[in-house]
Design a protein around this motif. Structure first.
Motif, PDB file in Angstrom:
ATOM      1  N   PHE A 120       0.486  -0.963  -0.278  1.00  0.00           N
ATOM      2  CA  PHE A 120       0.053  -0.181   0.027  1.00  0.00           C
ATOM      3  C   PHE A 120       0.521   0.999   0.046  1.00  0.00           C
ATOM      4  O   PHE A 120       0.676   1.831  -0.215  1.00  0.00           O
ATOM      5  CB  PHE A 120      -1.047  -0.018   1.287  1.00  0.00           C
ATOM      6  N   ILE A 121       2.021   1.413   0.856  1.00  0.00           N
ATOM      7  CA  ILE A 121       2.771   2.645   0.774  1.00  0.00           C
ATOM      8  C   ILE A 121       3.441   2.800  -0.476  1.00  0.00           C
ATOM      9  O   ILE A 121       3.215   3.960  -1.086  1.00  0.00           O
ATOM     10  CB  ILE A 121       3.901   2.773   1.811  1.00  0.00           C
ATOM     11  N   MET A 122       3.762   1.754  -0.974  1.00  0.00           N
ATOM     12  CA  MET A 122       4.227   2.140  -2.224  1.00  0.00           C
ATOM     13  C   MET A 122       3.080   2.315  -3.410  1.00  0.00           C
ATOM     14  O   MET A 122       3.964   2.926  -4.569  1.00  0.00           O
ATOM     15  CB  MET A 122       4.506   0.140  -2.971  1.00  0.00           C
ATOM     16  N   GLY A 123       2.824   2.234  -3.452  1.00  0.00           N
ATOM     17  CA  GLY A 123       1.339   2.517  -4.451  1.00  0.00           C
ATOM     18  C   GLY A 123       0.728   3.333  -4.246  1.00  0.00           C
ATOM     19  O   GLY A 123       0.816   4.924  -5.357  1.00  0.00           O
ATOM     20  N   ILE A 124       0.977   3.593  -2.825  1.00  0.00           N
ATOM     21  CA  ILE A 124       0.797   5.750  -2.391  1.00  0.00           C
ATOM     22  C   ILE A 124       2.457   5.900  -3.400  1.00  0.00           C
ATOM     23  O   ILE A 124       1.607   7.200  -3.846  1.00  0.00           O
ATOM     24  CB  ILE A 124       0.663   5.806  -1.508  1.00  0.00           C
TER      25      ILE A 124
ATOM     26  N   LEU B  66       4.490   9.983  -7.201  1.00  0.00           N
ATOM     27  CA  LEU B  66       4.781  10.263  -8.707  1.00  0.00           C
ATOM     28  C   LEU B  66       3.933  10.465  -9.556  1.00  0.00           C
ATOM     29  O   LEU B  66       4.841  11.029 -10.850  1.00  0.00           O
ATOM     30  CB  LEU B  66       5.773   8.958  -8.399  1.00  0.00           C
ATOM     31  N   ALA B  67       3.304   9.590 -10.346  1.00  0.00           N
ATOM     32  CA  ALA B  67       2.372  10.018 -11.322  1.00  0.00           C
ATOM     33  C   ALA B  67       1.124  11.129 -11.307  1.00  0.00           C
ATOM     34  O   ALA B  67       1.744  11.613 -12.276  1.00  0.00           O
ATOM     35  CB  ALA B  67       1.500   8.749 -11.376  1.00  0.00           C
ATOM     36  N   ILE B  68       1.356  11.362 -10.567  1.00  0.00           N
ATOM     37  CA  ILE B  68       0.791  12.994 -10.630  1.00  0.00           C
ATOM     38  C   ILE B  68       1.652  13.646 -10.685  1.00  0.00           C
ATOM     39  O   ILE B  68       1.574  14.813 -11.136  1.00  0.00           O
ATOM     40  CB  ILE B  68       0.153  12.590  -8.934  1.00  0.00           C
ATOM     41  N   ASN B  69       2.704  13.571 -10.206  1.00  0.00           N
ATOM     42  CA  ASN B  69       3.799  14.616 -10.050  1.00  0.00           C
ATOM     43  C   ASN B  69       4.720  14.425 -11.769  1.00  0.00           C
ATOM     44  O   ASN B  69       5.345  15.670 -11.934  1.00  0.00           O
ATOM     45  CB  ASN B  69       4.693  14.524  -9.273  1.00  0.00           C
ATOM     46  N   SER B  70       4.640  13.089 -12.486  1.00  0.00           N
ATOM     47  CA  SER B  70       5.089  13.889 -13.386  1.00  0.00           C
ATOM     48  C   SER B  70       3.953  14.322 -14.951  1.00  0.00           C
ATOM     49  O   SER B  70       4.352  14.297 -15.897  1.00  0.00           O
ATOM     50  CB  SER B  70       5.586  12.153 -14.295  1.00  0.00           C
ATOM     51  N   ILE B  71       3.028  14.453 -14.663  1.00  0.00           N
ATOM     52  CA  ILE B  71       1.915  15.332 -15.489  1.00  0.00           C
ATOM     53  C   ILE B  71       2.691  16.577 -16.221  1.00  0.00           C
ATOM     54  O   ILE B  71       2.460  18.004 -15.146  1.00  0.00           O
ATOM     55  CB  ILE B  71       0.252  15.424 -15.045  1.00  0.00           C
TER      56      ILE B  71
ATOM     57  N   THR C  78       3.278   8.663 -17.055  1.00  0.00           N
ATOM     58  CA  THR C  78       2.076   9.073 -16.312  1.00  0.00           C
ATOM     59  C   THR C  78       2.174   8.227 -16.366  1.00  0.00           C
ATOM     60  O   THR C  78       1.820   6.704 -15.387  1.00  0.00           O
ATOM     61  CB  THR C  78       1.618   9.794 -16.244  1.00  0.00           C
ATOM     62  N   ILE C  79       1.558   6.906 -17.460  1.00  0.00           N
ATOM     63  CA  ILE C  79       0.576   5.085 -17.466  1.00  0.00           C
ATOM     64  C   ILE C  79       1.634   4.330 -17.082  1.00  0.00           C
ATOM     65  O   ILE C  79       0.377   3.611 -16.761  1.00  0.00           O
ATOM     66  CB  ILE C  79       0.314   5.436 -19.332  1.00  0.00           C
ATOM     67  N   LEU C  80       2.444   4.565 -16.964  1.00  0.00           N
ATOM     68  CA  LEU C  80       3.449   2.758 -16.616  1.00  0.00           C
ATOM     69  C   LEU C  80       3.367   3.265 -15.106  1.00  0.00           C
ATOM     70  O   LEU C  80       3.651   2.010 -14.458  1.00  0.00           O
ATOM     71  CB  LEU C  80       5.321   3.926 -17.257  1.00  0.00           C
ATOM     72  N   LEU C  81       3.562   4.825 -14.097  1.00  0.00           N
ATOM     73  CA  LEU C  81       3.642   4.898 -13.004  1.00  0.00           C
ATOM     74  C   LEU C  81       2.249   4.610 -12.323  1.00  0.00           C
ATOM     75  O   LEU C  81       2.527   3.783 -11.212  1.00  0.00           O
ATOM     76  CB  LEU C  81       3.749   6.180 -12.647  1.00  0.00           C
ATOM     77  N   ALA C  82       1.121   4.682 -13.110  1.00  0.00           N
ATOM     78  CA  ALA C  82      -0.398   4.238 -13.068  1.00  0.00           C
ATOM     79  C   ALA C  82      -0.423   3.418 -12.369  1.00  0.00           C
ATOM     80  O   ALA C  82      -0.947   2.588 -11.820  1.00  0.00           O
ATOM     81  CB  ALA C  82      -1.323   5.134 -13.004  1.00  0.00           C
TER      82      ALA C  82
END
Length: 56
Positions: free
Chosen positions: A6-10, A15-20, A29-33
């Motif tokens: 869960f911590i890794m998912g968060i 990171l996905a939100i910040n890579s936009i 972004t898609i890969l991180l999501a």
């Protein structure tokens, strides 16, 4: 063990939100999501396995 996933998912969601940059449809972004989704899935699977364990 589920807490770790869960911590890794968060983390990967953050990171996905910040890579936009301009749009969310870039590869990073898609890969991180996707990785975040897999981490959350494994975390829920561990919780389900823990709940189904017989009590001693």
């Amino acid at each position: 063990m589920a807490i770790f996933y869960f911590i890794m998912g968060i983390l990967f969601t953050y990171l996905a939100i910040n890579s936009i940059n301009d749009t969310i449809w870039n590869t990073t972004t898609i890969l991180l999501a996707v990785v975040a989704t897999l981490d959350f899935g494994v975390g829920f699977r561990y919780l389900r396995m823990y709940k189904k364990q017989p009590k001693k």
